[in-house]
Design a protein around this motif. Structure first.
Motif: not given
Length: 359
Positions: A232-234, A216-219, A302-306
């Motif tokens: 999973l989202i895709t 969810m967070i990395s999508y 900051q890996r996924y959401l800056g």
């Protein structure tokens, strides 16, 4: 036409999880030591290293070094085809089993990194961990690496799995099970306990909670860089015909079901005698904490959401990043190139379509 960027609703999946966020009191000191050692390998670009840095003391040190290995293997294999990924995995497995071997000239830096970090990792493990936990780590980490090759093959073929098939593979590629060794290494839990169906089912629940939150967070970053098929989202969007926000809500509903499955499963754990039962409870508490730690880490680094992680966690609004052409970038340079902090998150939210619960 409204040209403003769309904003996806990102549900809070962990608001009722009984295990709270906690920080190890030795964190700052150990993190500085482990990060300095890792930085010497110069495996990441300057931009990637900056993002990476924002990611019991001996056990904590082992955990930090293990996470470093997870992250660097993930970053290098995520952008390669199956043949290159399989070669990289072979290097990592060889370095695992031959920690003193001199790495060949011109070999991918993964071998040197894994060998260097795991040399210290195993030195500490041998001194502090039970033989059974070492064996369980090797088994689960090898399963993770083999699954990474399958993921790369799917990427080569632009193959998007069904929800059930995806979750089965993702339980391994999320690398949860080898990480559980941190809680087991001070125990001597026999195979009949760790691999008992009740314990294995609980471990799979935690792996699923982690993969749901991670996906969810990395999508957003993954869809921007064209690597969203192993997410999973895709998968949910394609199989159920939902939009992004609808798929997020579906994932949050499934997350709640897995949480309940874990809580209910705790009551079904058999007894192996008082001395073992105490260790089993400690182990299960530990892996449950992993689910919370994974969720908090995903927002706070900051890996996924800056730089917008805490703000997005508070508002639950995720600005959709534009697609990025990263074909010409090196493997290391592709890390964190989609910086969500560059987007204005005051835009309107993308409304979800229908969101049925999973069957």
């Amino acid at each position: 036409m409204d040209a403003r960027p769309r904003v996806i609703y990102l549900p809070d999946t962990m608001n009722s999880w009984p295990w709270p966020r906690a920080m190890n009191p030795h964190y700052e000191a150990v993190k500085a030591e482990v990060d300095a050692s890792f930085r010497n390998f110069k495996a990441l670009s300057a931009q990637s290293q900056e993002a990476f840095d924002k990611c019991d003391s001996e056990r904590l040190r082992i955990g930090c070094e293990l996470i470093n290995v997870f992250l660097i293997v993930d970053e290098y294999t995520d952008v390669e085809n199956a043949a290159v990924t399989e070669a990289m995995v072979g290097i990592v497995i060889d370095a695992l089993h031959h920690p003193h071997k001199i790495r060949p000239e011109g070999e991918c830096i993964l071998g040197e990194i894994v060998q260097g970090i795991l040399h210290r990792f195993w030195a500490r493990i041998i001194q502090t961990a039970s033989e059974s936990s070492q064996r369980h780590f090797l088994d689960s980490y090898t399963a993770y690496l083999r699954a990474v090759v399958v993921e790369a093959l799917d990427r080569d073929q632009a193959h998007c799995r069904s929800i059930d098939d995806y979750i089965k593979l993702r339980r391994d590629t999320v690398a949860a099970k080898p990480a559980f060794v941190i809680y087991e290494m001070g125990m001597d839990l026999p195979d009949k306990v760790v691999y008992h169906p009740a314990i294995a089912a609980l471990a799979e629940c935690i792996a699923e909670l982690m993969l749901i939150d991670n996906d969810m967070i990395s999508y957003n970053r993954e869809q921007a860089t064209g690597d969203e098929n192993h997410n999973l989202i895709t998968t949910v969007m394609l199989e159920l015909g939902l939009d992004r926000s609808g798929a997020m809500i579906w994932a949050a509903c499934y997350h709640a079901e897995v949480e309940k499955r874990f809580i209910d499963g705790l009551a079904k754990v058999p007894s192996w005698g008082p001395s073992t039962d105490v260790l089993v409870k400690e182990y299960l508490d530990g892996i449950a904490t992993w689910a919370r730690g994974n969720h908090s880490w995903s927002y706070e680094t900051q890996r996924y959401l800056g730089t917008k992680g805490p703000e997005i966690q508070r508002t639950k609004l995720l600005p959709l990043l534009p697609k990025i052409d990263c074909k010409a970038a090196s493997a290391a340079a592709k890390v964190n190139i989609a910086d969500i902090s560059m987007m204005d998150n005051t835009t309107h939210r993308e409304q979800p379509s229908g969101s049925s619960r999973p069957a």
